[in-house]
Design a protein around this motif. Structure first.
Motif, mmCIF file in Angstrom:
data_model
loop_
_atom_site.group_PDB
_atom_site.id
_atom_site.type_symbol
_atom_site.label_atom_id
_atom_site.label_comp_id
_atom_site.label_asym_id
_atom_site.label_seq_id
_atom_site.Cartn_x
_atom_site.Cartn_y
_atom_site.Cartn_z
ATOM 1 N N UNK A 1 0.903 -1.055 0.053
ATOM 2 C CA UNK A 1 -0.063 0.075 -0.051
ATOM 3 C C UNK A 1 0.898 1.234 -0.034
ATOM 4 N N UNK A 2 2.042 1.234 1.027
ATOM 5 C CA UNK A 2 2.777 2.420 0.760
ATOM 6 C C UNK A 2 3.452 2.751 -0.340
ATOM 7 N N UNK A 3 3.763 1.572 -1.042
ATOM 8 C CA UNK A 3 4.535 1.775 -2.551
ATOM 9 C C UNK A 3 3.596 2.344 -3.339
ATOM 10 N N UNK A 4 2.416 1.770 -3.437
ATOM 11 C CA UNK A 4 1.359 2.157 -4.501
ATOM 12 C C UNK A 4 1.015 3.614 -4.244
ATOM 13 N N UNK A 5 0.847 4.087 -2.975
ATOM 14 C CA UNK A 5 0.533 5.328 -2.752
ATOM 15 C C UNK A 5 2.005 6.404 -3.105
ATOM 16 N N UNK A 6 3.067 6.006 -2.684
ATOM 17 C CA UNK A 6 4.048 6.724 -3.216
ATOM 18 C C UNK A 6 4.189 6.922 -4.673
ATOM 19 N N UNK A 7 3.773 6.009 -5.453
ATOM 20 C CA UNK A 7 4.071 5.847 -6.791
ATOM 21 C C UNK A 7 2.960 6.701 -7.458
ATOM 22 N N UNK A 8 1.802 7.095 -6.552
ATOM 23 C CA UNK A 8 0.770 7.816 -7.215
ATOM 24 C C UNK A 8 -0.421 7.031 -7.715
ATOM 25 N N UNK A 9 -0.490 5.717 -7.310
ATOM 26 C CA UNK A 9 -1.669 5.043 -7.668
ATOM 27 C C UNK A 9 -2.937 5.422 -6.698
ATOM 28 N N UNK A 10 -3.931 5.126 -7.286
ATOM 29 C CA UNK A 10 -5.367 5.322 -6.547
ATOM 30 C C UNK A 10 -5.546 4.132 -5.702
ATOM 31 N N UNK A 11 -5.506 4.443 -4.553
ATOM 32 C CA UNK A 11 -5.893 3.331 -3.583
ATOM 33 C C UNK A 11 -6.913 3.606 -2.522
ATOM 34 N N UNK A 12 -7.881 2.637 -2.528
ATOM 35 C CA UNK A 12 -9.125 2.825 -1.619
ATOM 36 C C UNK A 12 -9.355 1.536 -1.166
ATOM 37 N N UNK A 13 -10.572 1.156 -0.266
ATOM 38 C CA UNK A 13 -11.073 0.119 -0.072
ATOM 39 C C UNK A 13 -12.009 -0.380 -1.242
ATOM 40 N N UNK A 14 -12.669 -1.500 -1.010
ATOM 41 C CA UNK A 14 -13.498 -1.880 -1.977
ATOM 42 C C UNK A 14 -14.770 -1.177 -2.222
ATOM 43 N N UNK A 15 -15.302 -0.318 -1.468
ATOM 44 C CA UNK A 15 -16.596 0.588 -1.622
ATOM 45 C C UNK A 15 -16.011 2.079 -1.949
ATOM 46 N N UNK A 16 -14.724 2.234 -2.248
ATOM 47 C CA UNK A 16 -14.280 3.280 -2.652
ATOM 48 C C UNK A 16 -13.600 4.487 -1.564
ATOM 49 N N UNK A 17 -13.949 4.056 -0.353
ATOM 50 C CA UNK A 17 -13.430 4.833 0.774
ATOM 51 C C UNK A 17 -11.911 4.673 1.143
ATOM 52 N N UNK A 18 -11.452 5.472 2.112
ATOM 53 C CA UNK A 18 -10.163 5.225 2.631
ATOM 54 C C UNK A 18 -9.704 3.973 3.149
ATOM 55 N N UNK A 19 -8.551 3.341 2.854
ATOM 56 C CA UNK A 19 -8.191 2.056 3.488
ATOM 57 C C UNK A 19 -8.030 2.474 5.043
ATOM 58 N N UNK A 20 -8.587 1.618 5.771
ATOM 59 C CA UNK A 20 -8.585 2.148 7.293
ATOM 60 C C UNK A 20 -9.674 1.244 7.907
ATOM 61 N N UNK A 21 -9.769 1.483 9.351
ATOM 62 C CA UNK A 21 -10.624 0.846 9.997
ATOM 63 C C UNK A 21 -11.959 1.124 9.528
ATOM 64 N N UNK A 22 -12.539 2.000 8.884
ATOM 65 C CA UNK A 22 -13.877 2.072 8.467
ATOM 66 C C UNK A 22 -14.160 1.262 7.172
ATOM 67 N N UNK A 23 -13.061 0.721 6.711
ATOM 68 C CA UNK A 23 -13.410 0.283 5.082
ATOM 69 C C UNK A 23 -12.923 -1.361 5.216
ATOM 70 N N UNK A 24 -13.269 -1.871 4.112
ATOM 71 C CA UNK A 24 -12.966 -3.180 3.755
ATOM 72 C C UNK A 24 -11.963 -3.484 2.490
ATOM 73 N N UNK A 25 -11.235 -4.621 2.554
ATOM 74 C CA UNK A 25 -10.414 -4.899 1.501
ATOM 75 C C UNK A 25 -9.616 -3.588 0.561
ATOM 76 N N UNK A 26 -9.112 -3.809 -0.688
ATOM 77 C CA UNK A 26 -8.418 -3.077 -1.075
ATOM 78 C C UNK A 26 -8.572 -3.154 -2.748
ATOM 79 N N UNK A 27 -8.362 -2.078 -3.367
ATOM 80 C CA UNK A 27 -8.423 -1.811 -4.853
ATOM 81 C C UNK A 27 -7.207 -0.699 -5.119
ATOM 82 N N UNK A 28 -6.301 -1.295 -5.518
ATOM 83 C CA UNK A 28 -4.902 -0.227 -6.059
ATOM 84 C C UNK A 28 -4.899 -0.292 -7.500
ATOM 85 N N UNK A 29 -5.160 0.947 -8.104
ATOM 86 C CA UNK A 29 -5.104 0.903 -9.569
ATOM 87 C C UNK A 29 -4.114 1.898 -9.924
ATOM 88 N N UNK A 30 -3.486 1.726 -11.262
ATOM 89 C CA UNK A 30 -2.735 2.509 -11.651
ATOM 90 C C UNK A 30 -2.863 4.064 -11.874
#
Length: 265
Positions: A217-246
């Motif tokens: 996740x840290x790599x993708x964020x630093x590279x400029x990817x779009x990183x969210x949970x599977x419902x589009x919210x921020x990855x964290x305690x209030x969300x589930x899963x992961x979608x990391x897109x170029x």
């Protein structure tokens, strides 16, 4: 001269990767964890090699390893997350699709590929890959040009039936726009950051502090990817899963197929 945190992460990941590489192809003992999950003697040895590097360079920091749990002072202000062998089942069955993940929580990260010799680095602002000596580095440049999307199909599936990865693969639009891949290791997150994959999708709980996912996740964020949970919210305690897109377009297209069904309650 004192090593930077990024250099410590790189040195630790490479130490673990060397153990994994040297032990490859042997008959490994297994430590059962239940529900089909297990570790091998290589996991344990790689984690110890990683911990040796971190303890030497940062003796006051705590470390949370997948195999050994949390170690160090309870009141330590800094904590390293360590996944010594991501893709244990791959490794145990003779596949080289594995990664070694080391990240300082909310700080620099390193993901090492034991067999290519690459180590992917993020310092919080930039992301790069080192394929030889420390000076031989190049920036990571995510792109969706490959149209390859890695989807994690390993259980558990906490968001089902609201979200199931197999449903995403069966969506008519997925086959029209992408081609699926399943490598069963978070090395795929490094590949998204490097432009070798268009995206990575997985179910799960809060993955922001996971020893498996935090470095990628840290790599993708630093590279400029779009990183969210599977419902589009921020990855964290209030969300589930992961979608990391170029890029944003790829992320938006995948989210339209997921259909906002990630929340189960």
């Amino acid at each position: 001269m004192k090593l930077t945190d990024t250099e410590v992460a790189a040195a630790a990941a490479l130490a673990g990767a060397e153990v994994v590489r040297v032990r490859y192809g042997r008959l490994h003992s297994r430590i059962e964890k239940g529900a089909g999950d297990f570790a091998t003697d290589a996991d344990l040895a790689a984690e110890e090699a990683i911990l040796d590097v971190i303890r030497t360079a940062r003796p006051g920091d705590a470390v949370h390893g997948e195999e050994g749990g949390r170690q160090g002072a309870a009141d330590a202000e800094r904590e390293w997350l360590v996944d010594p062998l991501c893709g244990t089942l791959n490794y145990a069955t003779g596949s080289q699709l594995v990664a070694v993940n080391v990240v300082l929580r909310n700080g620099p990260a390193a993901v090492a590929d034991p067999f290519s010799g690459e180590v992917f680095l993020a310092d919080g602002k930039t992301a790069r890959v080192r394929s030889g000596m420390p000076g031989e580095e190049r920036p990571l440049a995510p792109t969706a040009d490959t149209r390859l999307v890695d989807v994690n199909l390993d259980p558990p599936f906490p968001s089902a039936p609201g979200f199931r990865a197999v449903d995403l693969l069966a969506h008519p639009g997925f086959g029209e726009n992408f081609r699926p891949r399943v490598v069963s290791t978070t090395l795929a997150l490094a590949w998204v950051a490097a432009g070798r994959r268009a995206a990575y999708v997985t179910d799960g709980g809060d993955l922001s502090g996971s020893v498996h996912f935090a470095a990628g996740i840290a790599l993708c964020r630093a590279a400029g990817c779009v990183v969210t949970g599977i419902d589009g919210g921020p990855v964290g305690p209030g969300d589930r899963g992961l979608v990391a897109a170029a890029d944003a377009g790829t992320h938006e297209l995948l989210m339209s197929m997921i259909g906002g069904r990630g929340r189960t309650g």
